[in-house]
Design a protein around this motif. Structure first.
Motif: not given
Length: 215
Positions: A57-85
């Motif tokens: 991760s120290t050397h691959r800083k460039f991937i923090r500038q590769i952006f991804v956007t998406m629409d996700i439909t998922a149950p609230l119990y999954w979003w609760k875990e996703f929200d840790t990120y």
């Protein structure tokens, strides 16, 4: 249940050009856009990207500038875990508070694919009860009925969010969640590895083979 739509990868060209800044090696850049407007990672740039990604991760800083956007439909119990990120991710969601009463509440609004026959019958009756509360609220506008809907709503309720992340977020999610007990996480990881150059830059196929050998 999880549904992923409208996936777009942005800024790959600028990110890989920036990866050459430390060594002033821009003249070796060989990536380009094809006739359909798709970004193609050249051989030299791919070797550099892979080398940096595998260095950590120290050397691959460039991937923090590769952006991804998406629409996700998922149950609230999954979003609760996703929200840790939270770091490096942004999401705009459909509003439960403002719009829960604006349409009928039906079984298709929930993830129930793991329910057995008996549980499915109980849940179907429960969803029907929530719908009666919605209709009652529309009739009398009593806030107490709306509050009951919110508190009765189970964590299997599906919510759609438009999410923006980067490749660093996604590789971290993949490595931690690819074998998760929740099917939604495994399905999400299956979508991650479809992203351009994701598998090859991180040499995921070799990692999977090595893990199998170690078992």
């Amino acid at each position: 249940m999880i549904k992923i739509e409208r996936v777009k990868v942005l800024n790959f060209d600028n990110a890989i050009r920036g990866a050459r800044n430390p060594m002033n090696s821009w003249d070796r850049g060989d990536s380009y856009y094809d006739e359909n407007g798709n970004f193609v990672l050249g051989e030299n740039d791919f070797k550099l990207a892979r080398k940096l990604c595998l260095a950590g991760s120290t050397h691959r800083k460039f991937i923090r500038q590769i952006f991804v956007t998406m629409d996700i439909t998922a149950p609230l119990y999954w979003w609760k875990e996703f929200d840790t990120y939270k770091v490096g991710t942004t999401a705009n969601s459909t509003s439960t508070m403002h719009k829960i009463h604006s349409k009928s509440i039906e079984m298709n609004d929930f993830s129930y694919d793991k329910l057995g026959e008996e549980s499915l019958k109980v849940f179907n009756d429960f969803v029907g009860y929530i719908e009666t509360k919605r209709l009652k609220y529309l009739d009398n506008k009593d806030k107490r009925d709306w509050e009951e809907i919110i508190q009765l709503l189970p964590s299997s309720y599906n919510q759609m969010r438009t999410c923006t992340m980067d490749y660093e977020n996604l590789i971290n999610m993949y490595e931690v969640r690819k074998n998760h007990k929740l099917q939604e996480w495994r399905d999400f990881c299956d979508e991650i590895i479809k992203l351009p150059y994701f598998v090859d830059m991180f040499d995921l196929n070799s990692k999977e083979k090595n893990q199998e050998l170690e078992k």
